[in-house]
Design a protein around this motif. Structure first.
Motif, PDB file in Angstrom:
ATOM      1  N   GLU A 276     -29.407 -19.477  11.370  1.00  0.00           N
ATOM      2  CA  GLU A 276     -28.434 -20.066  12.314  1.00  0.00           C
ATOM      3  C   GLU A 276     -28.140 -21.510  11.908  1.00  0.00           C
ATOM      4  OE1 GLU A 276     -29.229 -19.892  16.435  1.00  0.00           O
ATOM      5  OE2 GLU A 276     -28.613 -17.797  16.604  1.00  0.00           O
TER       6      GLU A 276
ATOM      7  N   CYS B 134     -28.469 -22.743   8.915  1.00  0.00           N
ATOM      8  CA  CYS B 134     -27.694 -22.711   7.656  1.00  0.00           C
ATOM      9  C   CYS B 134     -26.202 -22.511   7.941  1.00  0.00           C
ATOM     10  CB  CYS B 134     -28.181 -21.581   6.751  1.00  0.00           C
ATOM     11  SG  CYS B 134     -29.833 -21.833   6.097  1.00  0.00           S
ATOM     12  N   LEU B 135     -25.894 -21.610   8.868  1.00  0.00           N
ATOM     13  CA  LEU B 135     -24.488 -21.339   9.180  1.00  0.00           C
ATOM     14  C   LEU B 135     -23.817 -22.571   9.794  1.00  0.00           C
ATOM     15  CD1 LEU B 135     -24.743 -17.713  10.654  1.00  0.00           C
ATOM     16  CD2 LEU B 135     -23.831 -18.379   8.435  1.00  0.00           C
ATOM     17  N   MET B 136     -24.533 -23.231  10.693  1.00  0.00           N
ATOM     18  CA  MET B 136     -23.947 -24.425  11.315  1.00  0.00           C
ATOM     19  C   MET B 136     -23.767 -25.538  10.265  1.00  0.00           C
ATOM     20  SD  MET B 136     -23.436 -23.430  14.373  1.00  0.00           S
ATOM     21  CE  MET B 136     -23.079 -24.862  15.379  1.00  0.00           C
TER      22      MET B 136
ATOM     23  N   GLU C  41     -23.237 -25.027   7.085  1.00  0.00           N
ATOM     24  CA  GLU C  41     -22.124 -24.652   6.203  1.00  0.00           C
ATOM     25  C   GLU C  41     -20.778 -24.894   6.889  1.00  0.00           C
ATOM     26  OE1 GLU C  41     -22.979 -20.684   4.699  1.00  0.00           O
ATOM     27  OE2 GLU C  41     -23.988 -21.576   2.962  1.00  0.00           O
ATOM     28  N   ARG C  42     -20.737 -24.718   8.198  1.00  0.00           N
ATOM     29  CA  ARG C  42     -19.487 -25.043   8.904  1.00  0.00           C
ATOM     30  C   ARG C  42     -19.198 -26.537   8.767  1.00  0.00           C
ATOM     31  NH1 ARG C  42     -18.561 -23.536  15.090  1.00  0.00           N
ATOM     32  NH2 ARG C  42     -17.674 -21.685  14.156  1.00  0.00           N
TER      33      ARG C  42
ATOM     34  N   LEU D 219     -17.962 -27.294   5.285  1.00  0.00           N
ATOM     35  CA  LEU D 219     -16.556 -26.935   5.074  1.00  0.00           C
ATOM     36  C   LEU D 219     -15.623 -27.968   5.705  1.00  0.00           C
ATOM     37  CD1 LEU D 219     -16.815 -23.092   5.670  1.00  0.00           C
ATOM     38  CD2 LEU D 219     -16.184 -24.211   3.524  1.00  0.00           C
TER      39      LEU D 219
ATOM     40  N   LEU E 125     -16.948 -19.860   0.096  1.00  0.00           N
ATOM     41  CA  LEU E 125     -17.619 -20.017   1.374  1.00  0.00           C
ATOM     42  C   LEU E 125     -16.549 -19.865   2.450  1.00  0.00           C
ATOM     43  CD1 LEU E 125     -20.491 -20.685   2.328  1.00  0.00           C
ATOM     44  CD2 LEU E 125     -19.868 -23.094   2.316  1.00  0.00           C
ATOM     45  N   ALA E 126     -16.705 -18.852   3.277  1.00  0.00           N
ATOM     46  CA  ALA E 126     -15.700 -18.552   4.304  1.00  0.00           C
ATOM     47  C   ALA E 126     -14.316 -18.458   3.678  1.00  0.00           C
ATOM     48  CB  ALA E 126     -15.735 -19.595   5.416  1.00  0.00           C
ATOM     49  N   GLY E 127     -14.259 -17.825   2.520  1.00  0.00           N
ATOM     50  CA  GLY E 127     -12.981 -17.587   1.849  1.00  0.00           C
ATOM     51  C   GLY E 127     -12.440 -18.772   1.085  1.00  0.00           C
TER      52      GLY E 127
ATOM     53  N   PRO F 282     -12.295 -13.023   6.003  1.00  0.00           N
ATOM     54  CA  PRO F 282     -12.989 -13.787   4.949  1.00  0.00           C
ATOM     55  C   PRO F 282     -13.447 -15.168   5.402  1.00  0.00           C
ATOM     56  CG  PRO F 282     -10.654 -13.467   4.427  1.00  0.00           C
ATOM     57  CD  PRO F 282     -10.928 -12.698   5.671  1.00  0.00           C
ATOM     58  N   THR F 283     -12.900 -15.641   6.520  1.00  0.00           N
ATOM     59  CA  THR F 283     -13.253 -16.993   6.988  1.00  0.00           C
ATOM     60  C   THR F 283     -14.553 -17.020   7.802  1.00  0.00           C
ATOM     61  OG1 THR F 283     -11.788 -16.569   8.844  1.00  0.00           O
ATOM     62  CG2 THR F 283     -10.906 -17.912   7.044  1.00  0.00           C
TER      63      THR F 283
ATOM     64  N   LEU G 250     -18.421 -17.126   8.318  1.00  0.00           N
ATOM     65  CA  LEU G 250     -19.702 -17.405   7.666  1.00  0.00           C
ATOM     66  C   LEU G 250     -20.705 -16.415   8.226  1.00  0.00           C
ATOM     67  CD1 LEU G 250     -19.626 -21.276   8.098  1.00  0.00           C
ATOM     68  CD2 LEU G 250     -19.585 -20.087   5.901  1.00  0.00           C
TER      69      LEU G 250
ATOM     70  N   LEU H 199     -25.931 -12.306  11.430  1.00  0.00           N
ATOM     71  CA  LEU H 199     -25.493 -13.487  12.187  1.00  0.00           C
ATOM     72  C   LEU H 199     -24.107 -13.871  11.697  1.00  0.00           C
ATOM     73  CD1 LEU H 199     -28.695 -13.521  12.241  1.00  0.00           C
ATOM     74  CD2 LEU H 199     -28.490 -15.961  12.543  1.00  0.00           C
TER      75      LEU H 199
ATOM     76  N   PRO I 285     -23.550 -19.199  16.295  1.00  0.00           N
ATOM     77  CA  PRO I 285     -23.610 -17.879  15.642  1.00  0.00           C
ATOM     78  C   PRO I 285     -23.767 -16.747  16.655  1.00  0.00           C
ATOM     79  CG  PRO I 285     -24.977 -19.445  14.461  1.00  0.00           C
ATOM     80  CD  PRO I 285     -24.544 -20.129  15.727  1.00  0.00           C
TER      81      PRO I 285
END
Lengths: 370, 97
Positions: free
Chosen positions: A80, A82-84, A86-87, A90, A206-208, B15-16, B18, B27, B36
């Motif tokens: 979780e 890591c995802l935050m 990475e947001r 970006l 990353l996220a396209g 694709p957008t 994460l 997640l 998430p």
């Protein structure tokens, strides 16, 4: 480390090694509760949640149903974050792009996506970007516009661009972003050919969105610098990165050696490779034998000591003076550290005199230990 | 989603988004989500199946096969999940060329 703790650490290291495809004897019985909790603590601290979860999933590491659920929850917590991160990454990359500032992702997200078979195996806890030295001030300004603030002011104008390792930017409601100029503080960070890092960088999506990263060889070398010169005892995941990267077809040991020889960083890579061998008991193809036989010069030994267990900022700074080319650069560097702007001092040291005194005592203390 | 489906409607991951996976969950962090979102149970296989564009029927058949379930029941179970995934911007709806 208690006997139980050392056994648990061994289990974690073996889990990491078997994740590399190396043979390690499996752990056929679930750990008793105290050891299991020790393992979870170690997994969090060493960022091994993904590798341990994989070991349980593959039944290499036996676990009760409850233990497997606990590990999965720990892994999910790490992911979780890591995802935050990475947001945030970006958002920052978009802002830098819009301002024409080029950036390459260092460590963390880049290594997870490019060097592991599944990014879920490698968790991370921060955002690091490499910015070209000539654009570092512009990069700082971009983050400043987005509400980030420098954690520490610049010692003197132009110091970051010429000598700094990284500038940490933090936001009240967000994560810290490290804008790096080079790989390390002190002497080994000042002899890297930074222009080389910008030629033929790698890329991942990353996220396209395409995201730039260091070329594979440079990621390997950076992983070595991070492990050898970062924490006194490197995280197991950091050593795992070296082991993973060293198995890439794109990491040619001869090219690595040629590069770090030119950067005067052979001692750094030799130390990192030796740590991988000593701690993980894993060979780094083409470099383990070389590292075992590598004899650092006197200058390299002194420089390495500046990064040791009791290393101080002053000791690294003092060691850096030796590698700076020319009197002007050395004078500018020394002046910035001994007589920085008042704003840099803040409430850390009350004035120039105490800073000078503290800096000198750290250097003396350091030398006394040599 | 199924209501809009005319047999050529296909769904796939945005694709957008994460995302990461654990042993028991996926997640997702779509651009509009604050935090998430977790997919567990059959949701993990659903996310795997959405790696390429598929119709609702194709998705249902795959999941029914995997979990030895009645495909008609799976379609009914899938509808609200897919609608939510589309709603949060994790999945997009397209048409076969």
């Amino acid at each position: 480390v208690t006997p139980s703790g050392s056994l648990v650490r061994r289990a974690a290291i073996d889990a990491l090694a078997q994740g590399l495809g190396l043979h390690r004897d499996p752990i056929p019985e679930p750990l008793e509760p105290t050891s299991w909790q020790t393992l979870l603590t170690l997994a969090r601290r060493e960022r091994l949640e993904g590798m341990l979860a994989q070991a349980v999933h593959r039944r290499w590491l036996a676990a009760t149903e409850t233990q497997a659920e606990e590990l999965d929850a720990l892994h999910a917590d790490a992911l979780e974050l890591c995802l935050m991160l990475e947001r945030t990454l970006l958002q920052v990359l978009d802002a830098l792009d819009a301002a024409g500032v080029r950036a390459l992702v260092l460590k963390g997200s880049a290594v997870a996506h490019l060097d592991y078979p599944d990014p879920s195996l490698r968790s991370f806890g921060d955002v690091d970007l490499l910015i070209h030295p000539t654009q570092l001030e512009a990069g700082i300004a971009v983050l400043d516009d987005r509400g980030y603030q420098r954690r520490y002011p610049e010692p003197r104008p132009g110091f970051d661009r010429r000598f700094g390792k990284a500038v940490t930017m933090s936001a009240a409601a967000g994560f810290e972003i490290d804008l790096h100029r080079t790989f390390a503080l002190g002497p080994f960070g000042l002899t890297i050919d930074l222009e080389q890092l910008w030629t033929q960088p790698a890329s991942y999506r990353l996220a396209g969105r395409p995201v730039g990263a260091l070329a594979t060889r440079h990621r390997f070398i950076h992983a070595c610098y991070h492990a050898a010169l970062g924490n006194a005892i490197p995280r197991l995941a950091a050593l795992g990165d070296i082991a993973h990267l060293s198995r890439s077809d794109e990491v040619d040991p001869l090219e690595v050696l040629a590069t770090v020889r030119a950067w005067r960083g052979e001692a750094v890579v030799a130390r990192a490779v030796s740590l991988v061998g000593e701690i993980l008991e894993v060979d780094v193809p083409g470099l383990t034998t070389w590292a075992a036989g590598y004899e650092p010069s006197g200058v390299e030994r002194r420089a390495l000591r500046a990064y040791g267990e009791r290393a101080s900022y002053a000791a690294k700074s003092y060691a850096a003076l030796r590698v700076l080319p020319g009197f002007r650069a050395r004078a500018a560097y020394a002046a910035a550290l001994i007589m920085p702007r008042r704003s840099y001092l803040g409430d850390r040291h009350v004035g120039y005199a105490s800073r000078l005194q503290r800096g000198l005592s750290q250097v003396r203390g350091r030398q006394h230990l040599l | 989603v199924a209501d809009q489906s005319d047999g050529s409607t296909r769904l796939e991951r945005m694709p957008t988004v994460l995302w990461r996976r654990t042993g028991r969950a996926v997640l997702l962090l779509p651009p509009r989500a604050e935090k998430p979102i977790w997919l567990t149970g059959t949701g993990v296989q659903l996310w795997e199946s959405l790696s390429e564009p598929r119709t609702v029927d194709e998705l249902a058949r795959r999941l029914a096969r995997e979990f030895a379930a009645d495909p008609r029941q799976v379609v009914m179970d899938l509808e609200p999940v897919l609608a939510e995934l589309v709603g949060i911007g994790a999945v997009r709806v397209g048409h076969a060329p």
